[in-house]
Enzyme design. Sequence first.
Site, PDB file in Angstrom:
ATOM      1  N   GLY A 112       4.726   1.065  -0.078  1.00 53.19           N
ATOM      2  CA  GLY A 112       5.483   0.652  -1.246  1.00 53.19           C
ATOM      3  C   GLY A 112       5.376  -0.836  -1.523  1.00 53.19           C
ATOM      4  O   GLY A 112       4.306  -1.430  -1.444  1.00 53.19           O
ATOM      5  N   ASP A 127      -3.572  -4.462  -9.999  1.00 53.42           N
ATOM      6  CA  ASP A 127      -3.460  -4.958 -11.374  1.00 53.42           C
ATOM      7  C   ASP A 127      -2.543  -4.070 -12.198  1.00 53.42           C
ATOM      8  O   ASP A 127      -1.754  -4.567 -13.017  1.00 53.42           O
ATOM      9  CB  ASP A 127      -4.843  -5.023 -12.024  1.00 53.42           C
ATOM     10  CG  ASP A 127      -5.750  -6.018 -11.330  1.00 53.42           C
ATOM     11  OD1 ASP A 127      -5.235  -6.969 -10.706  1.00 53.42           O
ATOM     12  OD2 ASP A 127      -6.979  -5.844 -11.393  1.00 53.42           O
ATOM     13  N   GLY A 131       0.824  -1.206   0.000  1.00 56.53           N
ATOM     14  CA  GLY A 131       0.000   0.000   0.000  1.00 56.53           C
ATOM     15  C   GLY A 131       0.851   1.246   0.000  1.00 56.53           C
ATOM     16  O   GLY A 131       1.792   1.388  -0.803  1.00 56.53           O
ATOM     17  N   ASP A 167      -9.873   6.236  -6.201  1.00 58.20           N
ATOM     18  CA  ASP A 167     -10.491   4.909  -6.272  1.00 58.20           C
ATOM     19  C   ASP A 167      -9.364   3.891  -6.376  1.00 58.20           C
ATOM     20  O   ASP A 167      -8.569   3.935  -7.304  1.00 58.20           O
ATOM     21  CB  ASP A 167     -11.410   4.823  -7.504  1.00 58.20           C
ATOM     22  CG  ASP A 167     -12.062   3.463  -7.686  1.00 58.20           C
ATOM     23  OD1 ASP A 167     -11.887   2.590  -6.817  1.00 58.20           O
ATOM     24  OD2 ASP A 167     -12.736   3.274  -8.716  1.00 58.20           O
TER      25      ASP A 167
END
Length: 272
Positions: free
Chosen positions: A203, A226, A200, A220
């Site tokens: 890193g 991905d 997150g 968002d």
Amino acid sequence: MFGSLSQDLHLPMERHPLTGETVMSGDIEYRFGGKGANQAVAAARAGVGAMFIGKVGDDPQGHEYVRRLGLFGVDTSQMEIVPGMPTGTAIIYNDKGGENMIVVAPGANHRMGMHDIERLDLLTPEDVLLMPLELPHDVVMAAVHRGSERGARVVLNLAPFAPLPAEVLAACDPVVVNESEARLLAEAGVTPDSLLTTLGAAGSRWGELQVPATPITPVDTTGAGDAFCGTLAAALSQGEDRETAMRRASEAAAACVLHHGAQPPLPDETPA
């Protein structure tokens, strides 16, 4: 890319409901997602020839998705339209803080079978095979073995989490997980030889190497992982070292969270 795709139905809300609670949502928004397709788009945007192997339903959403991937520069020649099946669908609940909860109905994605493994015979030692776990797990495991046999570098995104056999994970370089998936992996008593954990705002870490995240205020978070995986695979296929690949992946993830939806809008679409 050997993976899944879905039509995404986004429900914006002030906060996520508690168990048994009803909350009101804003207007539903229709977007494009699925971990496999998201990663293929990210790889194509990173400047490599990304081929997507996957399936859509014989419905308007499926036909539009094939067209859309092509516009991003993704090679769709190995995609299949499945008669009588719906395109995979994900319902995504977004709260005002940018966090999300996701429920996936796989549809045509779960028609990927062992016969589709033959499509991986196109791989060469110069290729990187990237896969998430939104397909039947026996198919994913067979794809890992086939990719390794063909000499390709296999990158496995262990999401949604499942405790795959240690020998399958050992064939992947790296296995990519987030923090919660890393905990589940540790609880299963399996430590892959090559493990990359996304952290997150802190890193990402690959073995002893840790790379900081790009500071950002998210709009968002859907698809950030991905974007990271697709860009990482692209960078590795271009011969980048681990640190450079991680930095490029982190930058792509940061850019992803600045727009709504897992994929950026095309020029002919209204930005979300």
